[in-house]
Scaffold this active site. Structure first.
Site, PDB file in Angstrom:
ATOM      1  N   GLY A  86      -3.201   2.182   4.618  1.00  0.00           N
ATOM      2  CA  GLY A  86      -2.047   2.798   3.959  1.00  0.00           C
ATOM      3  C   GLY A  86      -2.419   4.021   3.162  1.00  0.00           C
ATOM      4  O   GLY A  86      -1.561   4.834   2.825  1.00  0.00           O
ATOM      5  N   CYS A 113      -0.873   7.188  -0.023  1.00  0.00           N
ATOM      6  CA  CYS A 113       0.587   7.061  -0.056  1.00  0.00           C
ATOM      7  C   CYS A 113       1.031   5.645  -0.409  1.00  0.00           C
ATOM      8  O   CYS A 113       1.782   5.434  -1.358  1.00  0.00           O
ATOM      9  CB  CYS A 113       1.180   7.477   1.288  1.00  0.00           C
ATOM     10  SG  CYS A 113       2.977   7.303   1.355  1.00  0.00           S
ATOM     11  N   GLY A 168       4.742  20.605 -10.183  1.00  0.00           N
ATOM     12  CA  GLY A 168       5.157  20.342  -8.816  1.00  0.00           C
ATOM     13  C   GLY A 168       5.746  18.948  -8.721  1.00  0.00           C
ATOM     14  O   GLY A 168       6.131  18.342  -9.728  1.00  0.00           O
ATOM     15  N   ALA A 169       5.791  18.400  -7.509  1.00  0.00           N
ATOM     16  CA  ALA A 169       6.424  17.097  -7.293  1.00  0.00           C
ATOM     17  C   ALA A 169       5.806  16.004  -8.160  1.00  0.00           C
ATOM     18  O   ALA A 169       6.516  15.257  -8.835  1.00  0.00           O
ATOM     19  CB  ALA A 169       6.339  16.722  -5.816  1.00  0.00           C
ATOM     20  N   ASP A 199      -3.375  15.616   5.127  1.00  0.00           N
ATOM     21  CA  ASP A 199      -3.698  16.475   3.983  1.00  0.00           C
ATOM     22  C   ASP A 199      -4.993  17.249   4.176  1.00  0.00           C
ATOM     23  O   ASP A 199      -5.153  18.348   3.629  1.00  0.00           O
ATOM     24  CB  ASP A 199      -3.813  15.634   2.709  1.00  0.00           C
ATOM     25  CG  ASP A 199      -2.479  15.039   2.278  1.00  0.00           C
ATOM     26  OD1 ASP A 199      -1.479  15.220   3.001  1.00  0.00           O
ATOM     27  OD2 ASP A 199      -2.434  14.383   1.221  1.00  0.00           O
ATOM     28  N   HIS A 202      34.246  10.516   3.562  1.00  0.00           N
ATOM     29  CA  HIS A 202      34.744  10.673   2.194  1.00  0.00           C
ATOM     30  C   HIS A 202      35.065   9.300   1.622  1.00  0.00           C
ATOM     31  O   HIS A 202      35.641   8.453   2.318  1.00  0.00           O
ATOM     32  CB  HIS A 202      36.005  11.539   2.197  1.00  0.00           C
ATOM     33  CG  HIS A 202      36.655  11.646   0.857  1.00  0.00           C
ATOM     34  ND1 HIS A 202      36.198  12.517  -0.107  1.00  0.00           N
ATOM     35  CD2 HIS A 202      37.716  10.994   0.320  1.00  0.00           C
ATOM     36  CE1 HIS A 202      36.958  12.404  -1.186  1.00  0.00           C
ATOM     37  NE2 HIS A 202      37.890  11.481  -0.947  1.00  0.00           N
TER      38      HIS A 202
END
Length: 464
Positions: A41, A44, A181-182, A310, A443
């Site tokens: 994993g 993350c 950032g995030a 990454d 809606h």
């Protein structure tokens, strides 16, 4: 123990890129092994995306409890006990459940999982401890680790990364977060909800500086409403520990020197690729600042060696790594695949309010030579948002003026990370404003704001 027979693929790293690549390789009939040194994993599931979202859910509940007057309930606040240790424990349970799920998927798909640290000895050989694996192809999915400022060591106590932050069971009274950032704004939202005095320091002009400037300005405004101190255009020059405090020396937008004092400092300024000490130099794999260079099929310059996630430096997001993993496995198998358009990958920030974007920002579109038109629709004009009492923020659409092709969709507001998938699909299909505006949305929903923003961008606003 690993098999003595050659593998078709050895995947190094079991994060969202690596384990997805392994599953896809097995689906395509390739004999596959996956090497993981720590936990399936990857970051993350274990120390990133998943535990932070579990903690942010706890924080969301606390924020709702603070809105009793709006929703017509009251209680004695002196009896309310907020236990961050329990929230942290729940986040670990959530992570653990998903990790077990990945373990099951490995068994279900027949992927051989080998625990240990991998070293590439040649394009066809990977060493894991005393074992030597022979393979026709290698997929490098080793990920990345948090970066710190030059000369500033992440000691795990005073100066921490996101990993140590997720291990905290007791929160400090004051925290300075370096980088908006995030990761930075998510921890700011989380800790602020638990009463921590948070200061966000960002050297660029806006928070979430990689996103559209209007989105950053709106998010900064909302963070400040929550009593989070935001210092943009501010550079950290020095970090020192004095007694039981961390002292940061910063340079202000005016060029003056100031000091910020806190109990901990969180470094959230980016990543360093995990490409060192895995044998790349010996086989000649090309890198740039440590990031492995790849083509559109995830191939490196060395035949048989692929890289995803990454460690490639393309876009450090779990879903991007997974998409790259599928492309790599399909390329190895000789199966038809797609070329990924990284500009069309959705980007989400789970702060309060949330941010979700896909495609080009207004500035990026203009820099690329497009004749641009934009439109915005506020959540304040949306019935579902008013019903939720979460109506700050807006949807912004960036489009090409001549053909009305949608170039980017940018949202800041309630639950927008759940709304971005639809616009992502429309960008992939090169949809126009007319097609989005004429796609009937249910809606009352928050999703209507996207349709309404398309009407606004066309110059045909309905509800504003």
């Amino acid at each position: 123990m690993a098999s003595n027979e050659p593998y078709d693929v050895v995947v190094i790293g079991g994060g969202p890129g690596g384990y997805v690549a392994a599953i896809r390789a097995r689906q395509l009939g390739l004999k596959t092994a996956l090497v993981e040194r720590e936990a399936l994993g990857g970051v993350c599931l274990n120390w990133g995306c998943i535990p932070t979202k579990a903690l942010l859910r706890n924080a969301e509940v606390i924020r709702l409890l603070g809105q009793g007057k709006v929703f017509g309930f009251s209680f004695d606040t002196s009896t309310l006990k907020v236990d961050y240790a329990a929230a942290q424990q729940r986040s670990r349970q959530v992570s653990g459940r998903l990790v077990k799920g990945v373990q099951f998927l490995m068994r279900k798909n027949g992927v051989e999982v080998i625990e240990g640290t991998a070293t590439i000895k040649s394009p066809t050989q990977v060493a894991v401890g005393e074992q030597l694996l022979t393979t026709r192809n290698i997929i490098i999915a080793t990920g990345a680790r948090p970066r710190s400022l030059p000369g500033v060591a992440i000691d795990g106590h005073w100066v921490i990364s996101s990993r140590e932050a997720l291990e905290l069971t007791q929160l400090p009274p004051r925290v300075v977060i370096v980088g908006a950032g995030a990761i930075g704004v998510e921890f700011a939202s989380l800790w602020n909800s638990y009463g921590v005095e948070v200061t966000l320091v960002e050297m660029l002009p806006t928070v979430v500086p990689q996103e559209d400037a209007d989105i950053g300005k709106e998010l900064e405004k909302e963070l400040k409403k929550q009593k989070i101190t935001v210092r943009t255009n501010t550079r950290v020059e020095k970090v020192e520990t004095t007694g039981n405090q961390v002292v940061l020396t910063v340079s202000t937008p005016e060029g003056k020197s100031e000091t910020l004092t806190a109990d901990k400092a969180l470094m959230a300024i980016g990543i360093v690729p995990n490409s060192d000490n895995i044998g790349l130099e010996a086989i000649g794999v090309r890198t740039d600042r440590g990031f492995i260079q790849i083509d559109e099929h995830m191939r490196t310059n060395v035949p048989g060696i692929y890289a995803i996630g990454d460690v490639t430096g393309k876009l450090a997001l779990a879903h991007v790594a997974s998409a790259q993993g599928i492309v790599a496995a399909e390329t190895i198998a000789g199966h038809s695949s797609e070329t990924l358009d990284y500009a069309h990958m959705p980007r989400c920030v789970y702060s309060f309010p949330e941010v979700a974007c896909v495609g080009l920002s207004e500035a990026q579109a203009r820099d690329r030579g497009y004749h641009v038109k934009t439109g915005q629709f506020p959540f304040r004009a949306n019935g579902k948002a008013l019903g939720l009492d979460e109506y700050e923020g807006f949807v912004k659409i960036v489009a090409e003026e001549g053909y009305n092709q949608i170039l980017g969709v940018h949202l800041v507001g309630p639950h927008v990370t759940e709304l971005i998938a639809g616009p992502t699909g429309m960008l992939r299909l090169e949809a126009t404003l007319e097609e989005l505006a004429r796609t009937v949305h249910p809606h009352p929903t928050l999703s209507e704001t996207i349709m309404e923003a398309a009407h606004v961008t066309l110059g045909e606003p309905i509800h504003i």
